[in-house]
Motif scaffolding. Structure first.
Motif, mmCIF file in Angstrom:
data_model
loop_
_atom_site.group_PDB
_atom_site.id
_atom_site.type_symbol
_atom_site.label_atom_id
_atom_site.label_comp_id
_atom_site.label_asym_id
_atom_site.label_seq_id
_atom_site.Cartn_x
_atom_site.Cartn_y
_atom_site.Cartn_z
ATOM 1 N N GLY A 44 125.120 21.532 39.387
ATOM 2 C CA GLY A 44 125.389 21.216 37.984
ATOM 3 C C GLY A 44 125.939 22.432 37.254
ATOM 4 O O GLY A 44 126.316 23.427 37.876
ATOM 5 N N LEU A 45 126.001 22.369 35.941
ATOM 6 C CA LEU A 45 126.477 23.518 35.165
ATOM 7 C C LEU A 45 125.534 24.691 35.347
ATOM 8 O O LEU A 45 124.314 24.523 35.337
ATOM 9 N N ARG A 46 126.114 25.884 35.487
ATOM 10 C CA ARG A 46 125.321 27.099 35.620
ATOM 11 C C ARG A 46 125.970 28.203 34.792
ATOM 12 O O ARG A 46 127.196 28.264 34.645
ATOM 13 N N ILE A 47 125.143 29.102 34.273
ATOM 14 C CA ILE A 47 125.615 30.203 33.439
ATOM 15 C C ILE A 47 126.217 31.289 34.317
ATOM 16 O O ILE A 47 125.559 31.808 35.222
ATOM 17 N N SER A 83 124.161 31.023 37.589
ATOM 18 C CA SER A 83 124.962 30.804 38.781
ATOM 19 C C SER A 83 124.233 31.289 40.034
ATOM 20 O O SER A 83 123.598 32.345 40.025
ATOM 21 N N ALA A 84 124.356 30.520 41.097
ATOM 22 C CA ALA A 84 123.729 30.884 42.368
ATOM 23 C C ALA A 84 124.236 32.226 42.876
ATOM 24 O O ALA A 84 123.535 32.931 43.600
ATOM 25 N N GLY A 85 125.456 32.607 42.486
ATOM 26 C CA GLY A 85 126.021 33.886 42.899
ATOM 27 C C GLY A 85 125.685 35.039 41.969
ATOM 28 O O GLY A 85 126.137 36.159 42.174
ATOM 29 N N GLY A 86 124.887 34.777 40.924
ATOM 30 C CA GLY A 86 124.545 35.805 39.947
ATOM 31 C C GLY A 86 125.313 35.578 38.654
ATOM 32 O O GLY A 86 126.134 34.657 38.558
ATOM 33 N N TYR A 99 122.174 43.771 23.946
ATOM 34 C CA TYR A 99 121.008 44.646 24.113
ATOM 35 C C TYR A 99 121.364 45.948 24.824
ATOM 36 O O TYR A 99 121.156 47.019 24.308
ATOM 37 N N GLU A 100 121.851 45.852 26.040
ATOM 38 C CA GLU A 100 122.192 47.023 26.852
ATOM 39 C C GLU A 100 123.631 46.883 27.336
ATOM 40 O O GLU A 100 124.320 45.931 27.004
ATOM 41 N N ALA A 101 124.048 47.807 28.166
ATOM 42 C CA ALA A 101 125.401 47.748 28.719
ATOM 43 C C ALA A 101 125.555 46.506 29.600
ATOM 44 O O ALA A 101 124.577 45.968 30.111
ATOM 45 N N LYS A 102 126.783 46.065 29.764
ATOM 46 C CA LYS A 102 127.078 44.913 30.623
ATOM 47 C C LYS A 102 126.482 45.133 32.009
ATOM 48 O O LYS A 102 126.542 46.225 32.562
ATOM 49 N N SER A 103 125.924 44.074 32.548
ATOM 50 C CA SER A 103 125.403 44.159 33.915
ATOM 51 C C SER A 103 125.721 42.855 34.637
ATOM 52 O O SER A 103 125.921 41.819 34.020
ATOM 53 N N PHE A 104 125.794 42.954 35.951
ATOM 54 C CA PHE A 104 125.888 41.774 36.790
ATOM 55 C C PHE A 104 124.596 41.721 37.579
ATOM 56 O O PHE A 104 124.258 42.668 38.292
ATOM 57 N N ASP A 105 123.867 40.639 37.442
ATOM 58 C CA ASP A 105 122.579 40.507 38.110
ATOM 59 C C ASP A 105 122.633 39.384 39.139
ATOM 60 O O ASP A 105 123.181 38.312 38.858
ATOM 61 N N SER A 106 122.053 39.639 40.298
ATOM 62 C CA SER A 106 121.975 38.613 41.334
ATOM 63 C C SER A 106 121.019 37.512 40.870
ATOM 64 O O SER A 106 120.214 37.707 39.944
ATOM 65 N N ALA A 107 121.082 36.382 41.535
ATOM 66 C CA ALA A 107 120.163 35.283 41.215
ATOM 67 C C ALA A 107 118.717 35.734 41.403
ATOM 68 O O ALA A 107 117.842 35.368 40.613
ATOM 69 N N ALA A 108 118.459 36.554 42.417
ATOM 70 C CA ALA A 108 117.097 37.055 42.651
ATOM 71 C C ALA A 108 116.644 37.964 41.507
ATOM 72 O O ALA A 108 115.496 37.890 41.062
#
Length: 139
Positions: free
Chosen positions: A125-128, A46-49, A55-64
């Motif tokens: 289009g579709l994004r994760i 997703s363009a918004g991250g 593997y590790e704890a939940k994370s929210f990662d930016s597109a960058a």
């Protein structure tokens, strides 16, 4: 938190037929992984991250940050990659759920993983929006 994520995915204003769109998305995703097309892989999120679990704890990662993950030296393409037993569900007009697994082969070794993704229809289009990968025990 997961409920708000699903609500955001379902709120997408773009309609998508998950039964058709997800298999095509996943086939081209597998091709990008196997080819080591780093930019294309990063562009599948997703363009918004996106959220990442496993593997590790939940994370929210930016597109960058996602782009840095795939362009960095730590990420190595597989020698072979194959989805296994993927199932697809329509979550809403613009949101899909994909569950199943994959086999990642590198060198002489292969690993099987459990896999879940929430995909959202975006202008490109579709994004994760969420991806969860867990290694499965060796049989």
């Amino acid at each position: 938190m997961l409920l708000s994520l699903l609500a955001a995915a379902v709120a997408s204003s773009t309609n998508v037929d998950c039964a058709t769109a997800v298999p095509a998305f996943m086939a081209s995703y597998a091709a990008d992984l196997q080819a080591g097309n780093r930019a294309a892989i990063a562009g599948r999120y997703s363009a918004g991250g996106a959220y990442s679990l496993g593997y590790e704890a939940k994370s929210f990662d930016s597109a960058a940050a996602i782009a840095r993950r795939y362009t960095g030296a730590e990420w190595q393409k597989p020698d072979a990659f194959a989805w296994q037993a993927l199932s697809v569900e329509q979550l809403g007009p613009g949101a899909c759920l994909a569950t199943g697994g994959f086999r990642w082969t590198q060198g002489a070794g292969s690993m099987d993983f459990a896999y879940t993704a929430v995909l959202r229809a975006e202008p490109a289009g579709l994004r994760i929006l969420l991806e969860h990968e867990n290694p499965l025990p060796k049989k």
